[in-house]
Motif scaffolding. Structure first.
Motif, PDB file in Angstrom:
ATOM      1  N   GLU B  41       4.217 -27.487  19.678  1.00  0.00           N
ATOM      2  CA  GLU B  41       3.010 -27.751  18.897  1.00  0.00           C
ATOM      3  C   GLU B  41       2.386 -29.092  19.300  1.00  0.00           C
ATOM      4  O   GLU B  41       1.169 -29.205  19.477  1.00  0.00           O
ATOM      5  CB  GLU B  41       3.385 -27.754  17.405  1.00  0.00           C
ATOM      6  N   ILE B  42       3.240 -30.096  19.485  1.00  0.00           N
ATOM      7  CA  ILE B  42       2.755 -31.424  19.850  1.00  0.00           C
ATOM      8  C   ILE B  42       2.198 -31.407  21.271  1.00  0.00           C
ATOM      9  O   ILE B  42       1.095 -31.913  21.535  1.00  0.00           O
ATOM     10  CB  ILE B  42       3.888 -32.462  19.705  1.00  0.00           C
ATOM     11  N   LEU B  43       2.936 -30.785  22.189  1.00  0.00           N
ATOM     12  CA  LEU B  43       2.471 -30.720  23.580  1.00  0.00           C
ATOM     13  C   LEU B  43       1.129 -30.007  23.671  1.00  0.00           C
ATOM     14  O   LEU B  43       0.207 -30.463  24.355  1.00  0.00           O
ATOM     15  CB  LEU B  43       3.504 -29.995  24.449  1.00  0.00           C
ATOM     16  N   SER B  44       0.994 -28.898  22.932  1.00  0.00           N
ATOM     17  CA  SER B  44      -0.249 -28.150  23.049  1.00  0.00           C
ATOM     18  C   SER B  44      -1.398 -28.915  22.389  1.00  0.00           C
ATOM     19  O   SER B  44      -2.532 -28.851  22.847  1.00  0.00           O
ATOM     20  CB  SER B  44      -0.086 -26.731  22.495  1.00  0.00           C
ATOM     21  N   HIS B  45      -1.075 -29.671  21.333  1.00  0.00           N
ATOM     22  CA  HIS B  45      -2.130 -30.499  20.740  1.00  0.00           C
ATOM     23  C   HIS B  45      -2.664 -31.505  21.758  1.00  0.00           C
ATOM     24  O   HIS B  45      -3.870 -31.657  21.937  1.00  0.00           O
ATOM     25  CB  HIS B  45      -1.623 -31.231  19.494  1.00  0.00           C
ATOM     26  N   PHE B  46      -1.748 -32.193  22.447  1.00  0.00           N
ATOM     27  CA  PHE B  46      -2.177 -33.203  23.419  1.00  0.00           C
ATOM     28  C   PHE B  46      -2.957 -32.562  24.561  1.00  0.00           C
ATOM     29  O   PHE B  46      -3.911 -33.135  25.084  1.00  0.00           O
ATOM     30  CB  PHE B  46      -0.979 -33.988  23.951  1.00  0.00           C
ATOM     31  N   SER B  47      -2.540 -31.368  24.932  1.00  0.00           N
ATOM     32  CA  SER B  47      -3.238 -30.691  26.010  1.00  0.00           C
ATOM     33  C   SER B  47      -4.665 -30.349  25.579  1.00  0.00           C
ATOM     34  O   SER B  47      -5.630 -30.522  26.330  1.00  0.00           O
ATOM     35  CB  SER B  47      -2.412 -29.462  26.395  1.00  0.00           C
ATOM     36  N   LYS B  48      -4.805 -29.906  24.322  1.00  0.00           N
ATOM     37  CA  LYS B  48      -6.125 -29.539  23.804  1.00  0.00           C
ATOM     38  C   LYS B  48      -7.089 -30.726  23.771  1.00  0.00           C
ATOM     39  O   LYS B  48      -8.285 -30.563  23.966  1.00  0.00           O
ATOM     40  CB  LYS B  48      -5.981 -28.974  22.383  1.00  0.00           C
ATOM     41  N   ILE B  49      -6.562 -31.922  23.506  1.00  0.00           N
ATOM     42  CA  ILE B  49      -7.475 -33.066  23.363  1.00  0.00           C
ATOM     43  C   ILE B  49      -7.718 -33.772  24.694  1.00  0.00           C
ATOM     44  O   ILE B  49      -8.291 -34.860  24.738  1.00  0.00           O
ATOM     45  CB  ILE B  49      -6.959 -34.066  22.310  1.00  0.00           C
ATOM     46  N   GLY B  50      -7.242 -33.167  25.789  1.00  0.00           N
ATOM     47  CA  GLY B  50      -7.631 -33.705  27.092  1.00  0.00           C
ATOM     48  C   GLY B  50      -6.585 -34.565  27.780  1.00  0.00           C
ATOM     49  O   GLY B  50      -6.865 -35.179  28.804  1.00  0.00           O
ATOM     50  N   ALA B  51      -5.373 -34.607  27.222  1.00  0.00           N
ATOM     51  CA  ALA B  51      -4.309 -35.305  27.944  1.00  0.00           C
ATOM     52  C   ALA B  51      -3.762 -34.344  28.991  1.00  0.00           C
ATOM     53  O   ALA B  51      -3.927 -33.132  28.875  1.00  0.00           O
ATOM     54  CB  ALA B  51      -3.209 -35.734  26.985  1.00  0.00           C
TER      55      ALA B  51
END
Ligand code: B12
Lengths: 210, 482
Positions: B41-51
């Motif tokens: 969940e955390i990894l996909s959140h960061f991926s979504k915001i452009g990291a």
């Protein structure tokens, strides 16, 4: 001729490459693996250990020496096995379920390795079953558990109970540690030992295999 | 009494150039080394915001632009309220406030002097004590209530604190569910959802990072929820130089700053402008034991450095000072606390926690230590006030009037200014030996114990209205009466 004093001194400096090279050389010259171990590697660790107790060297210096010991052992271990010399004991250490603290656990592991134990790191957040499984899987002499939180230390009791239920309690010694742990607590949950720091954890483990 | 919120920041140990170098190293760490998480969940959140997320290695990397954007969105001023307005804190710039901290496991019992496990009643009693100690500006839950089962720990600790002090209350939450329950208690007291956001009488602290550079995933999920709720939250990361960060203090600052900036990116991506407090609290490890050190002078130096970094970004700063490794309120506790508190305060750190009551590397508290630290904080705050220079304080008129050979004892100028110019201690003994002997030759610790006992016997904090109390107790399961 490889001088085993050189092995000891290189080990004390933490020069892993040099230790490997010297151990290889010594084996090439047909020195006895047992001699290389005792008069080279262990001698060096003993000197570092004594200096550590006198506050002459610090943990990072002990750890780089332990790493050099490890490097030497990786070459020596197969030969020792061939000549029938056994390792001094096998220990697994892990941080209990729900707990992420691992600095203390890692330090205990590094110190045990430095003292010549075969050590398995079970990691953090380790569920009860994994501790139980480790006892037979690695033929453990000693199982170590670490907990830094009052909310997770109760897990230790669960593990001990599960090991007893599996009929393995007499196969393994159990030692525990971490900030909220006391000797009292260890007695209460039926652990075999508690130590407040890594150096005494090694001493404790040694008493278990003696 | 010296009120909180006095400006510090005159003590600057890093040049602007050096601050820039640290900042740039932090950006490099975020871009090249990255931050680890094991949680999808955390990894996909960061991926979504452009990291840039490597799902295999579970590493999150940040472009400087992403970081700069978060820095720009963050609020530079955060209001933390008490149940009474006089206890409000405005965290901004170089304003300094000091308070309690920790989740200690033991208490030195005020009656017996023995060390014993901490209980819920201690959270209540220490709240009451702190409520009466003027120089302690906020109440961060100081001990773990070991008599409460983990499930009901969070709601009980917050409620015991809120019921016994009208100062601002901060704490942590072990799970998302208990964080939401705590928020609902605070909403009930504040008078509703909106009212709590306007006047946040509680806030959270989240140890969201496991230094070096790895997210403490369960806590991150709690942090994400709190950010979404818009309740003030402090990001805390406490690496120890030589163990979980480089042994060099500059390297430790660069790493802890990178960890904090990662937290800023996360929080701003969830709720832009949500009140989040930069919480770099680095220290050093003991080279002899690898223990976490609190009384080290390096803790003070690092606190001052971190304060400068926070000021560079215009972030309010959750800092620490006034700590010790001593087991009892003794001489070591005195000098270690005094030294590292004054360094953090002079540097202008905004919210200095663990500044009162704490002993033994944050594992034990003592009642009398709160009284002693109240005095140390008072002195530090007085030091911040410095020297006021104006026509009146330059005092030419009265100097001219008294003239050579006179004295200033009975001058109106003296009466007018003595209370504001001078600090009046309550624990320190300044009497003549005869008087000190006649009062029983007591040392500071004994005197502080008497003050603490007296406060606990007589002080009445502002209580929570009984209908609110009833409502909370009927809707929240597991709340204990203390
Ligand atoms: C560093 C630290 C962290 C780091 C951990 C980083 C890491 N990689 O481990 C982070 C920031 C992640 C962290 C998180 C939290 N922490 Co913390 N943490 C600490 C701290 C400051 C130091 C621990 C440490 O590493 N010490 C140094 C090592 C070398 O010592 P040690 O761990 O004690 O280990 C030695 C001995 O105990 C023994 N030993 C240890 N294990 C074993 C095992 C065996 C078999 C043996 C024989 C011996 C042994 O030997 C070791 C070496 O000498 C302590 C406070 C303190 N002063 O102890 C708090 C502390 C333990 N944490 C605390 C808290 C509250 C938390 C959090 C809940 C905070 C939060 N609000 O989110 C989270 C929980 C996360 C989780 N689920 O685990 C509290 C515990 C209170 C409680 N309820 O029990 C403490 C006491 C601090 C405090 N007063 O607030 N923490």
């Amino acid at each position: 001729m490889v001088d085993l004093n050189n092995v000891s001194e290189s080990l004390q400096r933490g020069d892993a490459e040099k230790v490997e090279e010297l151990v290889r050389g010594a084996l090439g010259e047909n020195l006895l693996p047992k001699d290389i171990l005792e008069n080279g590697l262990i001698k060096g660790m003993d000197i570092i250990g004594a200096k550590f107790k006198k506050n002459e060297v610090y943990v990072p210096e002990v750890l780089i020496a332990a790493r050099a010991m490890h490097a030497g052992m990786s070459i020596l271990r197969p030969k020792l096995a061939e000549t029938g010399v056994k390792n001094i004991g096998t220990v697994a250490v892990g941080t209990v379920k729900g707990d992420l603290h691992d600095i203390g656990k890692n330090l205990v592991i590094m110190m045990l390795e430095g003292a010549g134990f075969e050590v398995i790191d079970l990691g953090i957040d380790v569920p009860v079953d994994k501790f139980v499984e480790a006892v037979t899987k690695y033929k453990l002499n000693v199982l170590g558990m670490s907990a830094l939180l009052t909310t997770t230390m109760i897990q230790m009791q669960e593990v001990i109970k599960a090991i007893s239920d599996a009929g393995l309690r007499d196969k393994v010694k159990i030692m525990i540690g971490g900030a909220p742990i006391t000797q009292n607590y260890a007695d209460q949950i039926g652990a075999d030992g508690y130590s407040p720091d890594a150096a005494s954890a090694v001493d404790k483990a040694k008493t278990f295999i003696a | 009494m010296v009120k909180g919120g006095i400006e510090g920041g005159k003590y600057r140990l890093l040049s602007n150039e050096e601050i820039k170098m640290i900042h740039e190293t932090s950006l490099k760490i975020l871009q090249q080394t990255g931050i680890k998480s094991e949680n999808e969940e955390i990894l996909s959140h960061f991926s979504k915001i452009g990291a840039e997320v490597d799902l295999g290695k579970r590493i999150i990397k940040f472009s400087p632009a992403l970081v700069e954007d978060a820095i720009n969105k963050a609020s530079s001023k955060i209001l933390l309220c008490g149940r009474e307005e006089k206890n409000d804190l405005t965290l901004e710039g170089k304003k300094v406030y000091c308070g309690t901290g920790g989740a200690a496991l033991n208490v030195l019992d005020l009656e017996t002097g023995e060390r014993r496990e901490s209980r819920l009643k201690d959270i209540a009693d220490i709240a009451k004590l702190v409520d009466a100690l003027d120089n302690i500006h906020f109440y961060l839950r100081p001990v773990v209530a070991q008599d409460i089962s983990p499930e009901f720990l969070d709601v009980n600790k917050y409620y015991a604190a809120l019921s016994n002090t009208s100062k601002h209350v901060m704490g942590s939450a072990y799970t998302v569910e208990s964080a939401l329950k705590v928020i609902s208690i605070a909403e009930e007291i504040a008078g509703g959802k909106e009212k709590l956001r306007e006047r946040p009488i509680i806030s959270f602290i989240t140890s969201f990072m496991k230094s070096p550079l790895q997210l403490a995933d369960p806590t991150v999920l709690v942090l994400m929820k709190i950010a979404e709720e818009g309740i003030p939250v402090a990001l805390s990361t406490a690496p120890m130089a030589g163990s979980t960060s480089p042994v060099t203090l500059a390297g430790t600052l660069a790493q802890v700053n990178a960890e904090q900036l990662c937290g800023m990116v996360l929080v701003q991506s969830i709720n832009p402008g949500t009140p989040v407090i930069y919480g770099a609290i680095p220290t050093i490890a003991d080279m002899q034991t690898m223990n976490f050190l609190d009384g080290a002078i390096e803790l003070g130096i690092l606190a001052a450095g971190a304060a400068q970094l926070a000021q560079y970004y215009n972030f309010p700063h959750y800092a620490w000072g006034g700590l010790t490794d001593s087991k009892i309120p003794d001489i070591q506790a005195g000098y270690e606390k005094g030294m590292n508190l004054v360094m953090a305060a002079l540097a202008g750190a905004n919210y200095i926690h663990n500044a009162a009551g704490m002993l033994e590397s944050t594992t034990t508290v003592a009642y009398e230590q709160y009284v002693i630290d109240n005095e140390i904080i008072g002195m530090a705050m007085r030091a911040l006030q410095g020297i006021e220079v104006n026509e009146d304080t330059l005092a030419f008129k009265v100097i001219n009037k008294v003239g050579p050979g006179g004295n200033y004892l009975a001058e109106t100028h003296t009466v007018q200014h003595m209370r504001s110019e001078l600090f009046f201690p309550k624990v320190s003994d300044r009497s003549l030996r005869e008087e000190w002997v006649s009062k029983g030759s007591k040392d500071a610790r004994e005197r502080a114990k008497e003050i603490a006992k007296n406060i606990l016997a007589t002080h009445k904090p502002l209580s929570i209205p009984s209908e609110v109390d009833r409502k909370i107790k009927s809707s929240i399961k597991g709340l204990k009466n203390i």
